[in-house]
Design an enzyme around this catalytic site. Structure first.
Site, PDB file in Angstrom:
ATOM      1  CG  ASP A 102      -2.058   0.956   1.158  1.00 54.66           C
ATOM      2  OD1 ASP A 102      -2.909   0.865   0.250  1.00 54.66           O
ATOM      3  OD2 ASP A 102      -2.081   1.852   2.027  1.00 54.66           O
ATOM      4  CE1 TYR A 230      -5.781   6.789   1.685  1.00 53.36           C
ATOM      5  CE2 TYR A 230      -5.423   6.862   4.064  1.00 53.36           C
ATOM      6  CZ  TYR A 230      -5.643   6.138   2.897  1.00 53.36           C
ATOM      7  OH  TYR A 230      -5.711   4.784   2.945  1.00 53.36           O
ATOM      8  CG  HIS A 290      -5.582  -3.160  -1.164  1.00 52.02           C
ATOM      9  ND1 HIS A 290      -4.839  -2.520  -2.131  1.00 52.02           N
ATOM     10  CD2 HIS A 290      -5.423  -2.438  -0.027  1.00 52.02           C
ATOM     11  CE1 HIS A 290      -4.263  -1.439  -1.597  1.00 52.02           C
ATOM     12  NE2 HIS A 290      -4.598  -1.371  -0.332  1.00 52.02           N
TER      13      HIS A 290
END
Length: 313
Positions: A102, A230, A290
């Site tokens: 990730d 983010y 994922h």
């Protein structure tokens, strides 16, 4: 698991949590994503130690048992490169293999580009080379309810997550993000509203695993994770045309929703990514999600060990 040792090392005034097993001079440093933590690498750490490696997994600053920086809102993904190099320095390790999942893939690649003598090879799961900046993720090509767009809006995820206890938030994200589709909320929804309470945890993720994750996020909270990755994803690194010259393995689960990001599958399959990472092998796992390293640990461990055994340090 009981053989994994825990300690803290200091990096730029912050104490970072380190978990490790094995004593080999061949060192593998694991870098987690979100909503993960050092524990996400439990299967790989044990397998790598049994294969003759020293396996180290950290909690990035602001995560889990590591310290929070004084001003989280000023942090960027480049700060995590400092975590990587600082941990190696603190432990007296001259070079290591880096494995990232990730957003943990981003500091793995950047560390290899900026500090090539410290990185012997890189393995990433799902995420190819990305250089943070305005073009890293094309939010504008997805609906307004795209989870990254929502989480980049100050206060919105805090309010969304704040309706639930930490354990429920982690459960919801793990379940939602195990699917093949990008989490996108409707105009009258928040991301947590996408979760169906009747859907069980993935079979490879136990209630004990969930409890471990939740206990670590209860300590750290979500303030730093929402900033990094983010809200800092669009912050330019200042690194122009970076190159990763060490050998790289990218393991892609073909049911990973990330492949559906605009342009992402073409970027990988056409080989465009090799502009930044010329010595790249890509392996696709048809059933992989994922969270492929937790979903299919034996297969992923085999691929990791096979690749690392071919490298020199």
């Amino acid at each position: 698991m009981e053989k994994i040792q825990h300690s803290h090392v200091e990096v730029k005034g912050l104490k970072l949590h380190v978990a490790e097993i094995g004593s080999s001079p061949k060192v593998v440093l694991f870098l987690h994503g979100f909503p993960e933590i050092w524990y996400t690498w439990r299967h790989q750490m044990i397998a790598l130690a049994n294969a003759g490696y020293r396996a180290i997994s950290i909690d990035f600053r602001g995560y889990g048992l590591s310290d929070q920086p004084a001003e989280p809102e000023k942090a960027t993904l480049v700060d995590l490169v400092d975590d990587v190099v600082g941990v190696l320095d603190s432990l007296g390790i001259s070079n290591a293999f880096l494995i990232g999942k990730d957003f943990g893939a981003i500091p793995a690649y950047l560390a290899a580009a900026l500090h090539p003598k410290r990185v012997s090879a890189v393995i990433t799961l799902g995420i190819p080379f990305l250089n943070p900046g305005h073009s890293a993720v094309q939010n504008q090509l997805l609906p307004e309810g795209f989870y990254i767009t929502r989480w980049q809006e100050p206060g919105r995820a805090e309010a969304d997550f704040g309706r639930f206890d930490v354990k429920t938030v982690i459960r919801n994200i793990y379940t939602l993000f195990s699917k093949n589709d990008i989490p996108i909320a409707g105009a009258d929804q928040e991301i947590m509203d996408l979760f169906d309470p009747s859907v069980p945890l993935p079979p490879w993720f136990s209630e004990d695993d969930l409890a471990t994750y939740a206990s670590l996020y209860e300590k750290s909270g979500f303030r730093f994770p929402l900033q990094v990755p983010y809200r800092s994803l669009k912050v330019d690194t200042g690194i122009s045309d970076p190159k990763v010259t060490v050998p790289v393995l990218l393991i892609v689960g073909e049911k990973d929703y990330f492949l559906k990001f605009p342009g992402m599958e073409d970027y990988i399959r056409t080989g465009t990514v090799k502009h930044f990472v010329p010595d790249l092998d890509i392996i696709y796992l048809p059933e992989g999600s994922h969270f492929v390293h937790e979903q299919l640990p034996e297969k992923v461990n085999q691929l990791i060990i096979s690749f690392l055994d071919k490298q020199s340090i």
